[in-house]
Write an enzyme that holds these catalytic residues in place. Structure first.
Site, mmCIF file in Angstrom:
data_model
loop_
_atom_site.group_PDB
_atom_site.id
_atom_site.type_symbol
_atom_site.label_atom_id
_atom_site.label_comp_id
_atom_site.label_asym_id
_atom_site.label_seq_id
_atom_site.Cartn_x
_atom_site.Cartn_y
_atom_site.Cartn_z
ATOM 1 N N LYS A 1 10.464 5.680 -15.310
ATOM 2 C CA LYS A 1 10.652 6.148 -13.964
ATOM 3 C C LYS A 1 12.162 6.814 -14.032
ATOM 4 O O LYS A 1 12.934 6.849 -14.866
ATOM 5 C CB LYS A 1 10.856 4.933 -13.082
ATOM 6 C CG LYS A 1 9.471 4.136 -12.722
ATOM 7 C CD LYS A 1 9.706 3.145 -11.893
ATOM 8 C CE LYS A 1 8.536 2.565 -11.207
ATOM 9 N NZ LYS A 1 7.206 3.453 -10.726
ATOM 10 N N ARG B 1 -2.148 -2.616 -12.118
ATOM 11 C CA ARG B 1 -3.767 -2.884 -12.068
ATOM 12 C C ARG B 1 -4.077 -3.295 -13.569
ATOM 13 O O ARG B 1 -5.029 -4.147 -13.635
ATOM 14 C CB ARG B 1 -4.451 -1.444 -12.088
ATOM 15 C CG ARG B 1 -3.741 -0.460 -13.017
ATOM 16 C CD ARG B 1 -4.003 1.076 -12.622
ATOM 17 N NE ARG B 1 -3.051 1.566 -11.646
ATOM 18 C CZ ARG B 1 -2.966 2.465 -10.911
ATOM 19 N NH1 ARG B 1 -3.797 3.592 -11.224
ATOM 20 N NH2 ARG B 1 -2.010 3.041 -9.999
HETATM 21 N N1 BES Z 1 5.484 -0.417 -8.571
HETATM 22 C C1 BES Z 1 4.994 0.944 -8.741
HETATM 23 C C2 BES Z 1 4.550 1.276 -7.455
HETATM 24 C C3 BES Z 1 5.820 1.433 -6.297
HETATM 25 C C4 BES Z 1 6.250 2.555 -6.132
HETATM 26 C C5 BES Z 1 6.145 0.136 -5.666
HETATM 27 C C6 BES Z 1 7.334 2.667 -5.351
HETATM 28 C C7 BES Z 1 7.180 0.370 -4.801
HETATM 29 C C8 BES Z 1 7.774 1.660 -4.541
HETATM 30 C C9 BES Z 1 3.775 1.069 -9.599
HETATM 31 O O1 BES Z 1 3.780 0.125 -11.062
HETATM 32 C C10 BES Z 1 3.956 2.632 -10.113
HETATM 33 O O2 BES Z 1 4.678 2.769 -10.855
HETATM 34 N N2 BES Z 1 2.640 3.098 -9.911
HETATM 35 C C11 BES Z 1 2.631 4.374 -10.358
HETATM 36 C C12 BES Z 1 1.372 4.719 -10.608
HETATM 37 C C13 BES Z 1 0.844 6.095 -11.344
HETATM 38 C C14 BES Z 1 1.358 6.114 -12.660
HETATM 39 C C15 BES Z 1 -0.454 6.284 -11.404
HETATM 40 C C16 BES Z 1 2.813 5.415 -9.132
HETATM 41 O O3 BES Z 1 2.714 5.130 -7.646
HETATM 42 O O4 BES Z 1 3.740 6.320 -9.598
HETATM 43 MN MN MN Z 2 4.912 1.104 -12.267
#
Ligand code: BES
Ligand code: MN
Ligand code: ZN
Length: 498
Positions: A278, A352
């Site tokens: 990230k 997931r």
């Molecule tokens: N934990 C994150 C989602 C999240 C984002 C929670 C912001 C709280 C605040 C999750 O694991 C994630 O990174 N999701 C990705 C999925 C994508 C790679 C398909 C996302 O939402 O960018």
């Molecule tokens: Mn994630």
């Protein structure tokens, strides 16, 4: 804080602070507020007449009686228009008034039950909402601050004048306290920094809770996960030095029943994204990715106390998602516990993956119904913001049950469509499915991927990524972890009992 329910008149209650209310547009207050107003020589009427107090929702006035009444101070909280009063407004007014009382260093606080009586709300539900609003509003995360925060209120007395309602108020207060304490527990766990709240620590908390509350607990370590073939969960954990844990808390109803609900939580104690790292901005908030797991853990505490007539499993998949040298990589293929193969497109779509195995495990443990809770997608924040969580399910009546349970809790869930065409988006060239279905409808495809592992078992997925963390203070919700979905989960389980 000690909590008790008393009969009698609020002006005679031994308390340093009393809390009463006023509806908008009322010039001559009735009920308990009227009694207090008379004892104060019409001071509240005076404020209303001069337009200094309008009775708007969450408006405050603090008066010093100087005789005529036992208490040193009277807090009047506005309830808004009488016709618009509902349980959530009771929660808000209670939180607002309680915080004001604490600010004034109140020690013993007596409050009337807003909405019960003149307000026309059910007394039991109003009492529950009052206690919830108070305890949730007063919540503070102590964290690692060396100096303690504000001194707390020592005692809260709920005063109900009408003898006939006293029993209902007692019942409601107990339920409200149980739900609020559980919500605050979820907040505490979620607010903890990731170096302290590691997966092993979550397991330890579950074990302590089981002992304290009379639940059964089992914790699977890596070897046991290996034996079960949980390749999806283990794949996520590979990049971290912290060993993962699959935590199972079990509440058994008595008399025995075969009806078993599984609550499954994403306990991602820190989400760096893994190799699909990230961006640095706001990364500190990714300690909150355990909010779903914390909600399930906390809901189990309330369930143990409220003893519904169905069995409940609380399953928490706890791991970090880190980019260590052995971390899984985009393009890797893992095999989940149910035998399905998954191509990893993004290691950041890890929720997931861990839930795939946790949901499969719930089925192995004979759950007849599964609800998973996860901070799954950033996309749900784009879609619904901070006002509602998304619900994705394979069963319409379950959606209705969750939405209704949420309404009673003051938590909104908005259903998203699950058209089978969406499944095309996560077909893989090399495996049964891939873990990302593209950026379009990300919340839906993320949920549906988890649903692949629920099979024919009635299942619902709650995406709380937009609502699990608050950037600003609200009447009964401080900044930071909100504890969202704890009360809904418990309400849902309680309603399935009937
Ligand atoms: N934990 C994150 C989602 C999240 C984002 C929670 C912001 C709280 C605040 C999750 O694991 C994630 O990174 N999701 C990705 C999925 C994508 C790679 C398909 C996302 O939402 O960018
Ligand atoms: Mn994630
Ligand atoms: Zn995540």
């Amino acid at each position: 804080m000690e909590l008790s329910v008393r009969g009698g008149d609020i002006i005679e209650t031994a308390a340093d602070t009393i809390i009463i209310n006023l509806f908008a547009g009322v010039t001559v207050p009735g009920g308990a507020t009227g009694v207090v107003d008379k004892a104060l020589g019409g001071a509240i009427q005076g404020l209303a007449a001069d337009g200094e107090f309008k009775g708007e929702l969450n408006e405050l006035a603090v008066l010093h009686p100087r005789g005529g009444i036992t208490a040193r101070r009277v807090i009047v909280v506005g309830l808004g228009q009488a016709e618009e009063l509902n349980l959530d407004r009771v929660r808000q007014a209670a939180g607002t008034a309680a915080k004001e009382a604490r600010k004034k260093n109140a020690q013993v606080v007596a409050s009337i039950v807003h909405g019960s009586g003149i307000g026309g709300l059910d007394s039991e539900l109003a009492a529950a909402a009052l206690v919830e609003g108070t305890l949730l509003g007063l919540y503070q995360f102590q964290g690692a601050k060396s100096k303690a925060e504000d001194q707390g209120i020592k005692q809260l007395l709920l005063v109900e004048k009408d003898e006939a309602r006293l029993e209902a108020v007692r019942r409601g207060a107990r339920v409200g306290q149980t739900l609020a304490e559980a919500t605050n527990l979820a907040r505490d766990i979620t607010n903890q920094p990731a170096n302290l709240m590691i997966p092993e620590k979550m397991a330890l908390l579950a074990q302590e809770m089981a002992r304290r509350e009379g639940l059964t607990v089992t914790v699977l370590d890596e070897q046991e996960m290996e034996k079960k073939g949980m390749g999806a969960l283990l794949g996520v954990a590979r990049g971290s030095q912290e060993p993962p844990r699959l935590i199972v808390l079990r509440y058994q109803a008595s008399p025995p029943t075969s009806k078993t609900v599984a609550l499954v939580g994403k306990g991602l104690t820190f989400d760096s994204g893994g190799i699909s790292l990230k961006a640095r901005e706001g990364l500190e908030n990714m300690k909150m990715d355990k909010a779903g797991g914390a909600a399930v853990l906390a809901a189990m505490q309330a369930i143990a106390r409220l003893k519904p007539a169905i069995n409940v499993l609380g399953i928490i998949a706890a791991t970090e998602n880190m980019p260590g040298g052995r971390a899984q990589k985009p393009g890797d293929v893992v095999r989940a516990m149910d035998g399905k193969t998954i191509e990893i497109i993004s290691t950041d779509a890890e929720g997931r993956l861990i839930l795939a195995d946790a949901v499969t495990y719930a089925r192995e443990l004979n759950a007849n119904l599964i609800v998973d809770v996860a901070t799954l997608t950033g996309a749900v924040r784009t879609a619904l913001g901070t006002q509602a969580a998304a619900i994705i399910a394979n069963n319409q009546s379950l959606v209705q049950e969750v939405v209704a349970a949420g309404e009673r809790a003051g938590e909104r869930f908005w259903p998203l469509p699950t058209y089978p065409e969406y499944k095309e988006q996560y077909k893989s060239q090399v495996a049964d499915i891939k873990n990302v279905g593209g950026s379009a409808a990300g919340t839906i495809t993320g949920g549906l991927i988890i649903g692949e592992f629920a099979g024919t078992t009635p299942w619902a997925h709650l995406d709380i990524a937009g609502v699990a963390w608050g950037e600003r203070e609200l009447p009964y919700q401080p900044k930071g972890a909100t504890g969202f979905s704890v009360r809904t989960l418990v309400n849902m389980v309680l309603s399935m009992t009937n």
